[in-house]
Each structure stands twice: as C-alpha cells, then as structure tokens.
Design a protein around this motif. Sequence first.
Motif, short mmCIF file in Angstrom:
data_model
loop_
_atom_site.label_atom_id
_atom_site.label_comp_id
_atom_site.label_asym_id
_atom_site.label_seq_id
_atom_site.Cartn_x
_atom_site.Cartn_y
_atom_site.Cartn_z
N TYR A 8 0.80 -1.23 0.00
CA TYR A 8 0.00 0.00 0.00
C TYR A 8 0.84 1.28 0.00
O TYR A 8 0.35 2.35 0.37
CB TYR A 8 -0.94 0.00 1.22
CG TYR A 8 -2.02 -1.06 1.12
CD1 TYR A 8 -3.06 -0.93 0.22
CD2 TYR A 8 -1.97 -2.20 1.92
CE1 TYR A 8 -4.05 -1.90 0.13
CE2 TYR A 8 -2.96 -3.19 1.84
CZ TYR A 8 -4.00 -3.02 0.94
OH TYR A 8 -4.98 -3.98 0.84
N ALA A 63 -0.12 3.94 8.78
CA ALA A 63 -1.11 4.97 8.48
C ALA A 63 -1.65 4.79 7.06
O ALA A 63 -2.85 4.96 6.81
CB ALA A 63 -0.50 6.36 8.64
N TYR A 64 -0.76 4.42 6.15
CA TYR A 64 -1.14 4.26 4.75
C TYR A 64 -1.94 2.98 4.53
O TYR A 64 -2.93 2.98 3.80
CB TYR A 64 0.12 4.26 3.87
CG TYR A 64 0.86 5.58 3.89
CD1 TYR A 64 0.69 6.51 2.87
CD2 TYR A 64 1.71 5.90 4.93
CE1 TYR A 64 1.37 7.72 2.88
CE2 TYR A 64 2.40 7.11 4.97
CZ TYR A 64 2.22 8.02 3.94
OH TYR A 64 2.88 9.23 3.97
N GLU A 87 -5.45 3.41 5.94
CA GLU A 87 -6.32 4.21 5.06
C GLU A 87 -6.73 3.44 3.82
O GLU A 87 -7.91 3.40 3.46
CB GLU A 87 -5.60 5.50 4.63
CG GLU A 87 -6.45 6.34 3.68
CD GLU A 87 -5.72 7.54 3.12
OE1 GLU A 87 -6.36 8.59 2.92
OE2 GLU A 87 -4.49 7.44 2.88
N LYS A 88 -5.77 2.80 3.15
CA LYS A 88 -6.06 2.16 1.87
C LYS A 88 -6.60 0.74 2.02
O LYS A 88 -7.46 0.32 1.24
CB LYS A 88 -4.79 2.15 1.00
CG LYS A 88 -4.36 3.54 0.55
CD LYS A 88 -3.12 3.48 -0.31
CE LYS A 88 -2.85 4.83 -0.94
NZ LYS A 88 -3.92 5.22 -1.89
N LYS A 102 -9.62 1.26 4.71
CA LYS A 102 -10.45 2.40 4.28
C LYS A 102 -10.89 3.24 5.48
O LYS A 102 -12.05 3.62 5.61
CB LYS A 102 -11.65 1.91 3.48
CG LYS A 102 -11.27 1.17 2.20
CD LYS A 102 -12.51 0.67 1.46
CE LYS A 102 -12.12 0.04 0.12
NZ LYS A 102 -11.22 -1.10 0.25
N ASN A 103 -9.93 3.53 6.34
CA ASN A 103 -10.21 4.30 7.55
C ASN A 103 -9.13 5.36 7.73
O ASN A 103 -8.16 5.15 8.44
CB ASN A 103 -10.27 3.36 8.77
CG ASN A 103 -10.81 4.05 10.00
OD1 ASN A 103 -10.72 5.27 10.15
ND2 ASN A 103 -11.37 3.26 10.91
N ARG A 104 -9.30 6.49 7.07
CA ARG A 104 -8.29 7.55 7.13
C ARG A 104 -8.19 8.15 8.53
O ARG A 104 -7.09 8.51 8.99
CB ARG A 104 -8.58 8.65 6.11
CG ARG A 104 -7.58 9.81 6.18
CD ARG A 104 -7.62 10.73 5.00
NE ARG A 104 -6.76 11.89 5.22
CZ ARG A 104 -5.44 11.89 5.10
NH1 ARG A 104 -4.82 10.78 4.76
NH2 ARG A 104 -4.73 12.98 5.32
N GLY A 162 -6.00 6.17 10.56
CA GLY A 162 -4.66 6.34 10.01
C GLY A 162 -4.01 7.62 10.52
O GLY A 162 -2.82 7.65 10.84
N ILE A 163 -4.80 8.68 10.62
CA ILE A 163 -4.28 9.95 11.13
C ILE A 163 -3.91 9.82 12.61
O ILE A 163 -2.88 10.35 13.04
CB ILE A 163 -5.32 11.08 10.92
CG1 ILE A 163 -5.43 11.40 9.42
CG2 ILE A 163 -4.93 12.33 11.71
CD1 ILE A 163 -6.51 12.41 9.09
N ASN A 222 -6.51 -0.55 -4.43
CA ASN A 222 -5.89 0.63 -3.79
C ASN A 222 -4.38 0.49 -3.64
O ASN A 222 -3.79 0.93 -2.67
CB ASN A 222 -6.51 0.89 -2.40
CG ASN A 222 -7.95 1.33 -2.50
OD1 ASN A 222 -8.37 1.91 -3.51
ND2 ASN A 222 -8.72 1.06 -1.46
#
Length: 487
Positions: free
Chosen positions: A127, A142-143, A146-147, A150-152, A155-156, A466
Amino acid sequence: MNAIQQVIQGSVDYANNILWSYVLIAVLIGGGIYFTIRTGFIQFTYLKEMFRVTLDKSEQTTDDKGESITSLQSFFIGAATRIGTGNLAGVTIAVTLGGPGAVFWMWMVALLGGATALIESTLAQVYKVRDTKSNAYRGGPAYYIEKGLKNRALGIVFAILIAVTFGLIFNSVQSNTIAAAFDNAFGINTAVVGAALVVLTGLVIFGGVHRVAKFSAIIVPIMAGLYLIAALYVVVTNLSELPGVFAMIFKSAFGIEQAFGGSVGAAISLGVKRGLFSNEAGMGSAPNAAAAAEVSHPAKQGFLQTLGVFLDTLIVCTATATIILLSDSYAAGNGEGIGMLQNALSEEFGAIAPPFIALSVFLFAFSSIVGSYYYGETNIEFIKQSPAAVFGFRIATMGFVFIGSVLSLGMVWSFADLFMAGMTLINMTAILLLSGIALKVIKDYQEQRKQGLDPVFSAKALGIENTECWDVEEEARPAAGEVPPSQ
C-alpha cells in the motif's frame, strides 16, 4: 514543579502497568503465535531466503524516478532505529529490574515477532504511495490503514502517535542515553552534549531521505560490528562461565531461580516491553522504512525486516545481556542503565571501557535519532503534505533531542513506553484485520520462488485494490505463478 512531575509520573506509570502487564503481552505474544502458524513458521523455514534477498544485487539499485531508495538502504534505516539504546540501556534496565529471565522473554518476542514483522512490512510495500513532490516512496501503518481498511481517521491517529513517539519522545530517550554515557565517561555536562546533538541532527535531517539512507548505511555496520567484536571478546574470555549464564536466564524466566532478583511477572513484562522497544516488531515503525524501497515484490521487504528483528534481539541484545550477567557489577548492583554496562565492560577492558561504550552509544543512538526522524516525517506527510509542517517537525525533533539530554531517566522511559503501547495496539489490530491480504502476497512470492523465478508482484492478478504503486504498467507484469516470456 516536583509535585506536578510526581503526579504525571504516577499517572503514566499506572497506565503503563495495566498496558504492559496484561494487554500488550497478550496482543504481541498472541499475535506472533497467530502469524507464525498462519505463515507455516516462515520466519524459521525461510531464513536462508532472508539472507538471499538482503544480498540480492538486483534489488540494490533504484528506478531513477526520484528519491526511492534500495531495499538494502531500507534495511539499514530500519536497523538504525532498531539497533539503538534499547540494545544497550534497555537490555540493562530489563535485566536489573526483571532479572535474567527478562532476556528469555525478549527472545520470545523476537522469534514470534519475526512473523509479525513479515506481515506488517509486506503490507507497507503493498500500500505504499509516491510522494508527489520528491517522487520518493512513502508508506507504513497509516497508509495501509487508510487504503486497506479504508479508515483515514484511524490512520491519522496512528500517524500522530508515531510522529510524536519516534520523532520526539524516542529521540529524547536516545539523547538521554548519549548524554548519560558521555557524562559518565568524560564528565561532560549533559546540556553541552545535548546542544552538540541538536547541531548534528539538524545537519542530517535537513538533507532528505537520501542523506538519511546513506548515513544509516555507513553507520549501522560500523556501530554493530565494533560492539559485537567487544562482546565476542568478553564471551571468549569467559567461555567457561557461559553455560551458567544461560542456565540463569532460563531458570529465572520461569521462576525456578530468583537469586538475582525480579519475579516471573517482572521478567515477562520487562522482557516484552524492552524487547519491543528494541526490535519494534508489531509496533508499526519499521514498515515506514520498508515502504520506502524499490523492490519487485512486497514480500522481499517483509523478509528483510524479519532478518532485522533477529539481528537486533537474538544477536545484539543477547551480547549486551551476556556482558552484564558475566560481570560483578550486576551481582553488586553497581550502576543504573547505561552506567552499569560501562562498569561491566570496565571489568574486562579497564579504563578504556567507558569511553568505548560512550562512542558505541553515540553511534547506536544517533543513528536511531536519524531513522526515527524519518518515520515521523513520513507520517507528517501522510496527514498533510506541507513543507511548513515538515520544517516545524524538524525543529521540534531537534528541540526534543536537547530536552531528552537533560531529563531524568525514569520520566523519559515512562513516556516512551506509554506512547509505544498506543502505537502497537492500533498497528496490531490493523495487521490482524489485513493479514489475509499479506498472506496472499506471501503465498504468491513462495509459488514464484518454487518455479525458480525472481518474484514479481501483480496487484491486479491477486485482486488487491488501492495499490497505486503496483497498478502501473500491470500489462507488463506476469500474473501470479506465470513464467515471463524471457523464461
């Protein structure tokens, strides 16, 4: 101020006691066992493959598209953060507070953590993304949160935790150990050492990922080699006592012998805690370095990082533990943290030992400062690609390097443990949820190797979405298990 510090210290210690006495032990050991079984004990059966991939010359050149780094440079960045004060002061603290049995549990974390490192670093490669400005690869938990998940938002949260943990808190741990070692060896004021470290850190981290990679590739082999030579000398000159040392470790690990202090619970807790700080398997830090490399298949970086876990704990940490347990300083309780290691080596090398350890600590810890900064920068870029934010993070890193050099040992390590726990819980949850994808990628690698191929990854062929860096020129890539025309 002292009262406030005591309240803060007490609160942090209370949280750490719960997390590290119960939660993290179950998560790390349980997760390691799960990944070991699911991969078919691959960290042991593919040991030869790990060395082959590490030395593979085809993976030691970049694609010339930007600032991507080689797989070996990525390995050295990961090793630079792993091989640091955790291998010296961390091991010493674990042994003095938890007894010799802590070393056994450090080994367990590493042996099981090899499979965990394979999973997380493979996912980081799957990813990874291209930085739109530098053209370098970036990636990590984190990446893939997110990918892959699918949870940004989560990840932040992880990105903030790792940026603070590594770029700031862990770097204060490293500078604290360097300052203590130089104070003990040369009587240099810790603030003076801190100021010098700030200057040196700035010179490296303002140079970008290539300077970080080149610095790590030079320093890591030198620092590990010198230290291991010293440790080997200690072992050889005390060979007859070695069986007794290992017997002490195993007996203490299970409570058979408590003559040297530390309960079984303390041995397990400190062994897991300091083992994780040292080899980072499951913490979610090394995947940031793994993602930066240019490789033909994601699993290659997984194998490289697994080898890094073994190198860190089974070799370097064991060397430190052996030095300590063979010494009279340990039995007499002579010294704290890095000071005890200096005293232990003084018994073998005389007056040259404190300066030697001070230099070793500097090489180990300063390389960790540089590598840890890179992890933080990668995650700052994940949150927002902003030159101003990166610049501010660099300044903050330098500030914490100085602060750590003058803080008390206990306060620094307590905060490091707390933030490390938060990172680990999020990352372990993520890789457990994404383990199906990682296992599919690893199986694809194994199938291609059985056919005598140099594995090449196709995200489309495996139905993985993704994966922006693996979706380029898919038509030119062979499907999983397919022999390329040239073959």
